[in-house]
Design a protein around this motif. Structure first.
Motif, PDB file in Angstrom:
ATOM      1  N   ALA A  36      56.183  36.088  39.677  1.00 26.40           N
ATOM      2  CA  ALA A  36      55.060  35.268  39.209  1.00 26.40           C
ATOM      3  C   ALA A  36      54.180  34.848  40.382  1.00 26.40           C
ATOM      4  CB  ALA A  36      55.565  34.044  38.462  1.00 26.40           C
ATOM      5  N   LEU A  37      54.792  34.539  41.518  1.00 25.10           N
ATOM      6  CA  LEU A  37      54.006  34.148  42.689  1.00 25.10           C
ATOM      7  C   LEU A  37      53.157  35.308  43.196  1.00 25.10           C
ATOM      8  CD1 LEU A  37      56.566  31.962  44.646  1.00 25.10           C
ATOM      9  CD2 LEU A  37      54.617  31.206  43.298  1.00 25.10           C
ATOM     10  N   ILE A  38      53.676  36.521  43.090  1.00 27.17           N
ATOM     11  CA  ILE A  38      52.889  37.687  43.494  1.00 27.17           C
ATOM     12  C   ILE A  38      51.686  37.837  42.565  1.00 27.17           C
ATOM     13  CG2 ILE A  38      52.910  40.201  43.734  1.00 27.17           C
ATOM     14  CD1 ILE A  38      55.867  39.945  44.513  1.00 27.17           C
ATOM     15  N   GLY A  39      51.902  37.629  41.269  1.00 22.27           N
ATOM     16  CA  GLY A  39      50.795  37.710  40.315  1.00 22.27           C
ATOM     17  C   GLY A  39      49.751  36.636  40.544  1.00 22.27           C
ATOM     18  N   ILE A  40      50.205  35.424  40.821  1.00 23.99           N
ATOM     19  CA  ILE A  40      49.267  34.333  41.102  1.00 23.99           C
ATOM     20  C   ILE A  40      48.517  34.614  42.404  1.00 23.99           C
ATOM     21  CG2 ILE A  40      49.075  31.869  41.591  1.00 23.99           C
ATOM     22  CD1 ILE A  40      51.562  31.490  39.777  1.00 23.99           C
ATOM     23  N   GLY A  41      49.228  35.155  43.397  1.00 23.93           N
ATOM     24  CA  GLY A  41      48.569  35.542  44.645  1.00 23.93           C
ATOM     25  C   GLY A  41      47.502  36.591  44.410  1.00 23.93           C
ATOM     26  N   GLY A  42      47.795  37.537  43.510  1.00 23.90           N
ATOM     27  CA  GLY A  42      46.806  38.556  43.157  1.00 23.90           C
ATOM     28  C   GLY A  42      45.582  37.948  42.500  1.00 23.90           C
ATOM     29  N   ALA A  43      45.800  36.932  41.665  1.00 24.32           N
ATOM     30  CA  ALA A  43      44.671  36.253  41.030  1.00 24.32           C
ATOM     31  C   ALA A  43      43.800  35.552  42.078  1.00 24.32           C
ATOM     32  CB  ALA A  43      45.172  35.249  39.996  1.00 24.32           C
ATOM     33  N   PHE A  44      44.441  34.911  43.055  1.00 25.73           N
ATOM     34  CA  PHE A  44      43.674  34.254  44.114  1.00 25.73           C
ATOM     35  C   PHE A  44      42.938  35.287  44.962  1.00 25.73           C
ATOM     36  CE2 PHE A  44      45.919  30.378  43.146  1.00 25.73           C
ATOM     37  CZ  PHE A  44      45.017  29.395  43.535  1.00 25.73           C
ATOM     38  N   GLU A  45      43.554  36.453  45.213  1.00 27.79           N
ATOM     39  CA  GLU A  45      42.861  37.489  45.969  1.00 27.79           C
ATOM     40  C   GLU A  45      41.655  38.018  45.202  1.00 27.79           C
ATOM     41  OE1 GLU A  45      43.563  41.794  48.111  1.00 27.79           O
ATOM     42  OE2 GLU A  45      45.239  40.848  47.082  1.00 27.79           O
ATOM     43  N   LEU A  46      41.809  38.200  43.904  1.00 28.96           N
ATOM     44  CA  LEU A  46      40.678  38.630  43.081  1.00 28.96           C
ATOM     45  C   LEU A  46      39.550  37.602  43.145  1.00 28.96           C
ATOM     46  CD1 LEU A  46      39.493  40.639  41.034  1.00 28.96           C
ATOM     47  CD2 LEU A  46      40.612  39.308  39.258  1.00 28.96           C
ATOM     48  N   TRP A  47      39.892  36.324  43.051  1.00 21.64           N
ATOM     49  CA  TRP A  47      38.908  35.246  43.155  1.00 21.64           C
ATOM     50  C   TRP A  47      38.203  35.310  44.507  1.00 21.64           C
ATOM     51  CZ3 TRP A  47      40.394  29.357  43.191  1.00 21.64           C
ATOM     52  CH2 TRP A  47      39.240  28.585  43.043  1.00 21.64           C
ATOM     53  N   PHE A  48      38.974  35.594  45.586  1.00 24.27           N
ATOM     54  CA  PHE A  48      38.397  35.723  46.918  1.00 24.27           C
ATOM     55  C   PHE A  48      37.341  36.827  46.946  1.00 24.27           C
ATOM     56  CE2 PHE A  48      38.594  38.292  50.813  1.00 24.27           C
ATOM     57  CZ  PHE A  48      38.068  37.395  51.724  1.00 24.27           C
ATOM     58  N   TRP A  49      37.682  38.016  46.406  1.00 24.88           N
ATOM     59  CA  TRP A  49      36.751  39.131  46.446  1.00 24.88           C
ATOM     60  C   TRP A  49      35.523  38.881  45.582  1.00 24.88           C
ATOM     61  CZ3 TRP A  49      36.654  41.994  50.360  1.00 24.88           C
ATOM     62  CH2 TRP A  49      37.817  42.340  51.037  1.00 24.88           C
ATOM     63  N   VAL A  50      35.688  38.166  44.487  1.00 17.35           N
ATOM     64  CA  VAL A  50      34.528  37.822  43.658  1.00 17.35           C
ATOM     65  C   VAL A  50      33.562  36.939  44.442  1.00 17.35           C
ATOM     66  CG1 VAL A  50      33.812  36.483  41.636  1.00 17.35           C
ATOM     67  CG2 VAL A  50      35.658  38.139  41.438  1.00 17.35           C
ATOM     68  N   ARG A  51      34.092  36.031  45.249  1.00 21.38           N
ATOM     69  CA  ARG A  51      33.236  35.147  46.046  1.00 21.38           C
ATOM     70  C   ARG A  51      32.605  35.872  47.227  1.00 21.38           C
ATOM     71  NH1 ARG A  51      33.679  29.555  45.425  1.00 21.38           N
ATOM     72  NH2 ARG A  51      33.171  29.286  47.617  1.00 21.38           N
ATOM     73  N   VAL A  52      33.296  36.862  47.798  1.00 23.06           N
ATOM     74  CA  VAL A  52      32.809  37.526  49.011  1.00 23.06           C
ATOM     75  C   VAL A  52      31.754  38.581  48.695  1.00 23.06           C
ATOM     76  CG1 VAL A  52      33.496  39.070  50.885  1.00 23.06           C
ATOM     77  CG2 VAL A  52      34.873  37.066  50.370  1.00 23.06           C
ATOM     78  N   LEU A  53      32.002  39.392  47.676  1.00 23.83           N
ATOM     79  CA  LEU A  53      31.069  40.475  47.371  1.00 23.83           C
ATOM     80  C   LEU A  53      29.795  39.937  46.735  1.00 23.83           C
ATOM     81  CD1 LEU A  53      33.580  43.104  45.992  1.00 23.83           C
ATOM     82  CD2 LEU A  53      32.556  43.005  48.261  1.00 23.83           C
ATOM     83  N   PRO A  54      28.652  40.488  47.110  1.00 26.66           N
ATOM     84  CA  PRO A  54      27.387  40.008  46.530  1.00 26.66           C
ATOM     85  C   PRO A  54      27.284  40.424  45.063  1.00 26.66           C
ATOM     86  CG  PRO A  54      26.982  41.899  47.922  1.00 26.66           C
ATOM     87  CD  PRO A  54      28.436  41.547  48.081  1.00 26.66           C
ATOM     88  N   PRO A  55      26.598  39.650  44.266  1.00 26.46           N
ATOM     89  CA  PRO A  55      26.440  40.020  42.851  1.00 26.46           C
ATOM     90  C   PRO A  55      25.560  41.265  42.727  1.00 26.46           C
ATOM     91  CG  PRO A  55      25.137  38.091  43.341  1.00 26.46           C
ATOM     92  CD  PRO A  55      25.949  38.399  44.562  1.00 26.46           C
ATOM     93  N   ARG A  56      25.877  42.065  41.735  1.00 26.25           N
ATOM     94  CA  ARG A  56      25.061  43.254  41.482  1.00 26.25           C
ATOM     95  C   ARG A  56      23.756  42.833  40.847  1.00 26.25           C
ATOM     96  NH1 ARG A  56      28.451  47.682  38.395  1.00 26.25           N
ATOM     97  NH2 ARG A  56      27.744  46.338  36.739  1.00 26.25           N
TER      98      ARG A  56
END
Length: 54
Positions: A28-48
């Motif tokens: 579960a912690l790996i899955g939650i970590g993946g969710a936080f990583e996804l959130w990170f990439w959403v914030r870093v990448l510019p919107p299309r």
């Protein structure tokens, strides 16, 4: 500047959750970590930008 700090904190939380998940605390912690990583990439990448229609 505050936005960068929040983004860095999100990445740090993801890394910590990944490390705790891989040391045996559970998948579960790996899955939650993946969710936080996804959130990170959403914030870093510019919107299309959508092409404007004539």
């Amino acid at each position: 500047m505050e936005r960068h700090l929040v983004t860095a904190f999100i990445l740090l939380v993801a890394v910590v959750l990944y490390s705790l998940g891989f040391t045996g605390s559970g998948t579960a912690l790996i899955g939650i970590g993946g969710a936080f990583e996804l959130w990170f990439w959403v914030r870093v990448l510019p919107p299309r930008q959508r092409p404007s229609r004539p």
